[in-house]
Design an enzyme around this catalytic site. Structure first.
Site, PDB file in Angstrom:
ATOM      1  N   PRO A 684       0.473  -1.646  -0.101  1.00  0.00           N
ATOM      2  CA  PRO A 684       0.373  -0.122   0.131  1.00  0.00           C
ATOM      3  C   PRO A 684       0.620   1.431  -0.137  1.00  0.00           C
ATOM      4  O   PRO A 684       1.941   1.323  -0.014  1.00  0.00           O
ATOM      5  CB  PRO A 684      -0.974  -0.112   1.706  1.00  0.00           C
ATOM      6  CG  PRO A 684       0.245  -0.597   2.502  1.00  0.00           C
ATOM      7  CD  PRO A 684       0.572  -1.941   1.349  1.00  0.00           C
ATOM      8  N   ASN A 849       1.218   0.123   6.445  1.00  0.00           N
ATOM      9  CA  ASN A 849       2.467   0.816   5.473  1.00  0.00           C
ATOM     10  C   ASN A 849       3.905  -0.011   6.279  1.00  0.00           C
ATOM     11  O   ASN A 849       4.419   0.511   5.065  1.00  0.00           O
ATOM     12  CB  ASN A 849       3.033   2.492   5.450  1.00  0.00           C
ATOM     13  CG  ASN A 849       2.365   2.845   4.530  1.00  0.00           C
ATOM     14  OD1 ASN A 849       0.899   2.931   5.214  1.00  0.00           O
ATOM     15  ND2 ASN A 849       2.081   3.163   3.283  1.00  0.00           N
ATOM     16  N   VAL A 856       9.619  -1.742   4.925  1.00  0.00           N
ATOM     17  CA  VAL A 856       8.621  -0.443   5.021  1.00  0.00           C
ATOM     18  C   VAL A 856       8.320   0.707   3.407  1.00  0.00           C
ATOM     19  O   VAL A 856       9.143   0.864   2.825  1.00  0.00           O
ATOM     20  CB  VAL A 856       9.577   0.607   6.183  1.00  0.00           C
ATOM     21  CG1 VAL A 856       8.676   2.356   6.143  1.00  0.00           C
ATOM     22  CG2 VAL A 856       9.844   0.370   7.044  1.00  0.00           C
ATOM     23  N   CYS A 857       6.929   0.838   3.747  1.00  0.00           N
ATOM     24  CA  CYS A 857       6.081   0.391   2.308  1.00  0.00           C
ATOM     25  C   CYS A 857       5.835   2.368   2.355  1.00  0.00           C
ATOM     26  O   CYS A 857       4.663   2.835   2.450  1.00  0.00           O
ATOM     27  CB  CYS A 857       4.836   0.048   1.965  1.00  0.00           C
ATOM     28  SG  CYS A 857       4.092   0.400   0.516  1.00  0.00           S
ATOM     29  N   LEU A 858       6.693   2.953   2.016  1.00  0.00           N
ATOM     30  CA  LEU A 858       6.586   4.606   1.331  1.00  0.00           C
ATOM     31  C   LEU A 858       7.322   4.955  -0.361  1.00  0.00           C
ATOM     32  O   LEU A 858       8.584   4.970  -0.452  1.00  0.00           O
ATOM     33  CB  LEU A 858       7.575   5.118   2.593  1.00  0.00           C
ATOM     34  CG  LEU A 858       6.834   6.562   3.065  1.00  0.00           C
ATOM     35  CD1 LEU A 858       6.233   6.831   3.494  1.00  0.00           C
ATOM     36  CD2 LEU A 858       8.352   7.505   4.318  1.00  0.00           C
TER      37      LEU A 858
END
Length: 1029
Positions: A684, A849, A856-858
Site C-alpha cells: 500500500p 505501510n 517499510v512501504c513509503l
C-alpha cells in the site's frame, strides 16, 4: 454542525444494467469508481481517464461505444453471484453472508433468422456451444489442466453462395457493427458473424473451397467454427492413481486428440452465463415445450466437411443447428448469514458483494486457529508454547459480526472424541483463518489418497520424498522388465521374429493385481510416466481400468466383494479425483464433494487440495496476512531474522530490489537464494503522499555500489543554519521530554541493529559523502520534532536507529515504534534502506505501510511504485523529511485509508465502518507493542523507554484510558435473560459530550466491540502488572 452525508456504491462490476430512459438496451458494467487500484496501468483508464465519484463504465450489448455514466442514471437489471460469494444487504451493513444456492433464468435469442426469443429458460437446461474455451478446465490422461489458447478454423458462406474453410480466422474482419473497445467484441468468430477480408485480401484465395471456387466476393457469414488445437497449462496429476507423487511427466501442452479430452463441467456452470454468451438448449423436455429441435453443430448439406458424422441424426425433422445468445439473466440466491439465519430465493439485486473484506472476518464452517500470541504460556525460563492450544483446530459455528465474536468448536489430537460438544465464544481478534484450509463452496479441488492418520494429521497429507519416488520407480522398472520378459517368452513360442513393443504388453487388471498387487500396479504406472513410456493409450493396454463414467460400487456391495475385486475397484481412475466443494460440515472436519460423474462423497479436509490457476495466485495473496502462521517467533530480537515473505512486486511485475540489491552487494549467494522467493502483491501507499515513479528506483543492474563522486558543487540539501533561520518565525512545540536528547551519537552500534551484519560499504574516503552525513546529523540535532528520537554511531556512520512516538488522537497513542536505517554508498542519490521492528508477535500488520517482515512501504523510500507520484527521493531530500513522513503520514488517525487505492473510499459508508474496525485492531496491536517494549526495551533507548512510560506517566495514562474504555464499552451493552443484546442508547448532548471526552483524551474511541473488549482486558491486566512493578 451537520455531518457531511456519506455516499455508498450502488452499481458493481459485471452488473447487467440499463439506462432509466432506455430500458430496452442492456449493458454490462466493466469498471466502477470504487474498483481496487493496484497502481498499474489500465487500458480502460488510458482511453476514458480516471472515473469521477459514483461513475461507472458500461459496455452495451448492441456493440455501441462504451459510456461513462453516473450510478443514479442506471437501473440494475441483474447481479450475478456464484456459490461461496460473500454478500451484504448494503455496503455499510455489519453482517455478511455466504451464497449457498443460486438459480438463474435466461432470456435467449436465436443467432440466425428467424430471430425468435425465449424467456425464463432454466440455466441448468442449457450448455455452452463451444466447449474448448480459454480458462476452461479439462481432464486428459489422468491430468487436470486449464486451457490457455484455442486455435480454430471457420467455415464461411460467401455472398456468391460458395462455401470455404478459412484456416486463420483471425485474419478476417468482423462486419458486425461492434465497437472495438467493447467487451462484446468477440475473441473468436462464431456462427452468424458477418465477416469480410479487407486487411488480408488473399485470405479467401488461400482458403479450402467446399462449394464453388474462389471468386471476387470478399464478404460472407460464418456457418461453423471448429477447434483444431488447444494449448493447456497442466495443473495436477490424479493423486488417487499415483499417490500424489510430484514430477510425473504431463501430456503435451498442445493437444488435438479431442476424442480423449474430457471438458470439466462445473456443477455451478449455470451461474456463469453472461450477456451475449453462445448457448444451446440441451434439456429435451424444454426443447419439446418450446417446439425446438435438438442441437447439432453440423449441417445436412452437400459438403462432406459440413455433414453430420452421426447417421442417426435426421436434420430434416429432429436435429438443427440453432445456436442462441443470452440476452438477459435473472438471478436468485439463497444466503446463509453469519448468525446462521438463511434467506431463500432472494433477488440478487437486493444484495451487494462484500468489497474489501476485513481480514478479521470469518463465516460459519470456516477453519480457524488461535493466533500465535494466544498459544503462549508461562513456564520456567520464560514464555513457551501451550502444545495443546497450538494443536487445536476450530470450526466456526456462528459469528456476531457487530460485536466481533464467534462461536467455535475445537478439536485436537488429544481429544479422542473429536469436536467439543459445546461451542466456545472467542474474540475475532484471537483467532485466524487456517492458512492451509481456506476453501469455500464451489472451489475446484483434487482429492488425495486416503491415509491411516488421525483427524489433525490428516489435515496435511505427506507427499512422498525423493527417496520414496526413486523406490517406487525402481519397483515399477522391475515389473516392467518382468512383463517384457514374459511377453518375449510367449511371442518366441509363436514367432521368434516378432518384435517387443511395450504397447503390446496387454495385461488385464485382474492378472496384474494377482501377481503384483495394488502397489505394484501404481509403481508400474509411476515408472511408465517418469520414463515417458506412457504413450497415448499405454496405461490402458497394461491395465483394464474399466469405464471412468461407471458409478462407484456402493459401500454395502463393496463389502461383499472379495479382496481381489475390491483391489480392482481401487485402481479404477474414475472421475472421482476432481470435483467441487458443495458443503463444508460445521460439526466434523469433512466436506461434501460433487464429482463430474454425478456422485458425491464426504472427504476429510486433509485430502482436499484446492486447484488454483497460476494467474489467480497474486489475486488470492493480496492483503493476505496469514504469513504470521508460518513463524511463531515472539522474541523481538529475532524478528529481523524472519524470512521476508511479504516481498512485493513493482508495477512491471519484477520484485522490488530496494533492499535485495544491497544484500546482493554483501553476499551474492544470499542474494541469489532470496531472489527465488515468490513475489507478493504491490504494497500500500500513503494517501495524499506523493510516490516515486517506476524508473526512480535502483536500476536492476546497478548491484555494485558506486561512491558518490567528490564535487565542488553545492550540496542540494540546505545547510542547518538555513533551515533554522527559515523556521524561526514558525512556532515550535516545546518538547515534553526536555531531559531527552533528541539526537546524539553513540560509540557503538547495537548488536541487534538490522543492518549491522551487512558488509560495510560506506565510502569513508569520499569527502562529499562524509560532509553530507555530517549535514544530516546537524539537521537532526536542531530540527527534530517532538516524539522522534534518533541515535547515530561512531563505529558505523552509515547506520541510524530511530524511535518514533505514536501521535495523540490516533490509535497509536503512547506506543513507541523502532526503525533501523542504513545510508548506503549511493546516498543521497538513493534513499536510505529502512527496517521496521514489528512486535505484534506475528498476528498482523499494525499499519498498511509497516510489514511484519520489516519492510517499510513509503514513496519517499522508493518502495512503492504507483501512479500520480509527485514526491520522490531526490538528492535534496533529507532523513528528517523521511522521519516526519513516517510520523505524520503513516501513523495517522485512520490508517485504513493508507491501503493502496483506498483513499478513494474516504467519505463512503462502507469504508467508514471498515476504518472503525481497523482502528480497533490497531489499538489492540499498539497495546501489545507497549507490553513488548516494556519487557524488552531496545538498545540504546532503555532509559528513554522508562522515562517515557514511568517518569512521564504514559503507562499509567494508557492503563487509565483502557479502564475507562472498558467501562464505557460494558455500559453500552446490556444482556437480557434470553441473551439478546440491547444497545443502551445515549442521546443528545450526553452522547456527544462522552464522545468528545474520548477524543479529547487522544483515544478516539467511545466504545469498542465485545470481541475487542475481551482482548483489551487481557492487555490492560498485563500493563497493570508492569505498572505495579
Amino acid at each position: 454542525m451537520a455531518k457531511e452525508a456519506l455516499i455508498t456504491a450502488k452499481v458493481f462490476l459485471e452488473d447487467a444494467v440499463y439506462q432509466k430512459d432506455k430500458p430496452e438496451q442492456l449493458g454490462l458494467v466493466v469498471r466502477t469508481w470504487h474498483d481496487f487500484d493496484s497502481g498499474e496501468d489500465n487500458e480502460d483508464e488510458d482511453t476514458i481517464g480516471p472515473l469521477a465519484l459514483q461513475h461507472v463504465v458500461v459496455h452495451w450489448t448492441d456493440g455501441s461505444e462504451p459510456q461513462t455514466l453516473h450510478e443514479d442514471d442506471l437501473v440494475v437489471a441483474d447481479r450475478s453471484f456464484s456459490h461461496g460469494d460473500v454478500v451484504k444487504r448494503s455496503p455499510n451493513d455489519v453482517m455478511s453472508g455466504s451464497v449457498i444456492d443460486v438459480s438463474v433464468e435466461l432470456d435467449l435469442e436465436r443467432v440466425c433468422p428467424p430471430m425468435a426469443r425465449f424467456s425464463g429458460i432454466n440455466a441448468k437446461h442449457v450448455d455452452f456451444v463451444q466447449q474448448f474455451v480459454v480458462n476452461n478446465h479439462i481432464i486428459y490422461d489422468g491430468w487436470l489442466g486449464v486451457i490457455e489458447e484455442v486455435k480454430d478454423e471457420v467455415t464461411v458462406l460467401l455472398h456468391d453462395k460458395t462455401v470455404c474453410v478459412v484456416k486463420n480466422p483471425g485474419d478476417l474482419d468482423l462486419l458486425d457493427n461492434i465497437h472495438d473497445q467493447s467487451c462484446f467484441f468477440p475473441d473468436a468468430l462464431a456462427t452468424g458473424h458477418a465477416v469480410y477480408a479487407s486487411s488480408h485480401p488473399r485470405i479467401f484465395k488461400n482458403a479450402e473451397f467446399l462449394i464453388g471456387k474462389y471468386g471476387s466476393v470478399k464478404k460472407g457469414y460464418v456457418l461453423r467454427s471448429e477447434v483444431t488445437s488447444i494449448t493447456v497449462n497442466w495443473l495436477s496429476f490424479n493423486p488417487l492413481a499415483l499417490d500424489q507423487t510430484p514430477g510425473v511427466a504431463p501430456p503435451p501442452r498442445v493437444l488435438d486428440d479431442f476424442e480423449n479430452i474430457i471438458v470439466y463441467k462445473s456443477v455451478e456452470q449455470h451461474c456463469t452465463y453472461e450477456l451475449q454468451d453462445r448457448v444451446h438448449i440441451k434439456d429435451r423436455d424444454t426443447l419439446k415445450a418450446l417446439g425446438l429441435k435438438e442441437y447439432c453443430p453440423y449441417l445436412a448439406s452437400k459438403p462432406m466437411r459440413l455433414r453430420c458424422p452421426d447417421a442417426s441424426h435426421n436434420h430434416g425433422t429432429k436435429f438443427a443447428t440453432d445456436e442462441m445468445r443470452v440476452i438477459g439473466t435473472k438471478t436468485k440466491v439463497t444466503v446463509q448469514w453469519q448468525d446462521l439465519s438463511i434467506t431463500q430465493e432472494e433477488s440478487s439485486t437486493s444484495l451487494v458483494p462484500y468489497l474489501n473484506i476485513d481480514d478479521q472476518d470469518v463465516w460459519p464452517s470456516d477453519y480457524v486457529l488461535l493466533k500465535p500470541g494466544e498459544v503462549l504460556m508461562d513456564q520456567p525460563g520464560g514464555l513457551g508454547f501451550d502444545k495443546k492450544k497450538s494443536d487445536m483446530l476450530g470450526i466456526v459455528q456462528a459469528v456476531n459480526s457487530k460485536e466481533r465474536t464467534s462461536h467455535i468448536k475445537w478439536f485436537s489430537e488429544e481429544r479422542d472424541q473429536g469436536l467439543e460438544q459445546d461451542a466456545e465464544e472467542c474474540s475475532l481478534y484471537e483467532i485466524m483463518s487456517h492458512p492451509d484450509l481456506k476453501f469455500t463452496m464451489g472451489d475446484l479441488v483434487v482429492i488425495s489418497r486416503e491415509r491411516e492418520q488421525s483427524i489433525t494429521s490428516d489435515i496435511a497429507p505427506r507427499a512422498p520424498s525423493v527417496d520414496d519416488i526413486l523406490l517406487l520407480v525402481g519397483r515399477g522398472n522391475e515389473i516392467f522388465n518382468n512383463l517384457l520378459q514374459e511377453r518375449d517368452r510367449l511371442t518366441r513360442k509363436r514367432d521368434s521374429t516378432e518384435t517387443t513393443d511395450p504397447k503390446s504388453i496387454e495385461r488385464r487388471g485382474a492378472i496384474l493385481l494377482d501377481q503384483y498387487g495394488v502397489e505394484g500396479v501404481e509403481a508400474l504406472d509411476r515408472y511408465l510416466s517418469e520414463t515417458n513410456k506412457m504413450a497415448m493409450a499405454t496405461n490402458y493396454w497394461l491395465v483394464d481400468r474399466g469405464d471412468p463414467w461407471k458409478a462407484p460400487i456402493p459401500e454395502d456391495v463393496l463389502a461383499t466383494l472379495s479382496d481381489h475385486e475390491k483391489d480392482l475397484e481401487t485402481i479404477r481412475p474414475r472421475l472421482n479425483w476432481i470435483g467441487q466443494i458443495w458443503k463444508v460440515y460445521p460439526d466434523r472436519p469433512e466436506v461434501l464433494v460433487r464429482f463430474m460423474d454425478g456422485t458425491s462423497a464426504d472427504i476429510p479436509v486433509g485430502r482436499i487440495m484446492v486447484v488454483e490457476d497460476e494467474d489467480d495466485d497474486d489475486m488470492d495473496d493480496e492483503d493476505d496476512e496469514d504469513e504470521e502462521f508460518e513463524d511463531y517467533d515472539f522474541d523481538q530480537n529475532d524478528v529481523e531474522e524472519v524470512s521476508s515473505d511479504d516481498s512485493w512486486e513493482t508495477e512491471s511485475g519484477e520484485e522490488d530490489d530496494s533492499m535485495s540489491d544491497v544484500e546482493a552487494e554483501r553476499d551474492p549467494e544470499t542474494a541469489t537464494r532470496n531472489g527465488d522467493e515468490d513475489s507478493q502483491p504491490a504494497p500500500p501507499h500513503v494517501p495524499g503522499e506523493p510516490v516515486s515513479s517506476e524508473g526512480d528506483g535502483a536500476e536492476p543492474d546497478a548491484l555494485t555500489p558506486t561512491p558518490v563522486p567528490a564535487t565542488e558543487e553545492r550540496d542540494p540539501l540546505p545547510e542547518p543554519e538555513e533551515l533554522q533561520r527559515s523556521s524561526e518565525s514558525a512556532p515550535h512545540p516545546i518538547s515534553e521530554h526536555q531531559d531527552w536528547q533528541s539526537f546524539t551519537v553513540l560509540d557503538h552500534t547495537p548488536a541487534d541493529h538490522h543492518f549491522l551484519g551487512q558488509q560495510e560499504d560506506s565510502p569513508y574516503g569520499d569527502k562529499a559523502w562524509i560532509k553530507r552525513i555530517a549535514k544530516e546529523h546537524a539537521i537532526l540535532t536542531t530540527s527534530l520534532p517532538d516524539g522522534i528520537r534518533v541515535r547515530a554511531f561512531e563505529d558505523r556512520m552509515d547506520l541510524l536507529r530511530v524511535m518514533i512516538q505514536g501521535p495523540d488522537h490516533t490509535p497509536y497513542r503512547n506506543a513507541l515504534f523502532l526503525f533501523d536505517f542504513k545510508l548506503t554508498s549511493q546516498f543521497p542519490s538513493q534513499p536510505p534502506l529502512a527496517f521496521f521492528h514489528s512486535w505484534t508477535g506475528g498476528i498482523g500488520r499494525i499499519n498498511p505501510n509497516l510489514y511484519e517482515d520489516g519492510n517499510v512501504c513509503l514513496s519517499l523510500l522508493n518502495t512503492w511504485h504507483g501512479k500520480d507520484q509527485t514526491e520522490t527521493w531526490t538528492p535534496s531530500s533529507s532523513v528528517l523529511q523521511l522521519l516526519i513522513s513516517l510520523q505524520g503520514l503513516v501513523l495517522v488517525p485512520e490508517p485504513y485509508y493508507n491501503e493502496a487505492g483506498f483513499e478513494k473510499f474516504i467519505g463512503t459508508k462502507e469504508a467508514a465502518r471498515n476504518s472503525e474496525l481497523y482502528n480497533e485492531k490497531v489499538y489492540l496491536l499498539s497495546l501489545k507493542t507497549i507490553q513488548t517494549i516494556l519487557n524488552n526495551p531496545p538498545t540504546p533507548f532503555e532509559r528513554e523507554v522508562r522515562h517515557f512510560y514511568i517518569t512521564q506517566g504514559k503507562l499509567e495514562q494508557t492503563v487509565i484510558e483502557g479502564l475507562e474504555l472498558i467501562a464505557r464499552s460494558e455500559a453500552a451493552t446490556t444482556t437480557d435473560r434470553d441473551g439478546e443484546e440491547k444497545e443502551a442508547e445515549k442521546v443528545g448532548e450526553e452522547a456527544e459530550a462522552e464522545a468528545e471526552i474520548a477524543r479529547g483524551a487522544g483515544q478516539g474511541f467511545v466504545r469498542i466491540s465485545r470481541g475487542a473488549l475481551k482482548m483489551l482486558k487481557k492487555h490492560i491486566d498485563s500493563l497493570s502488572l508492569s505498572l505495579e512493578e
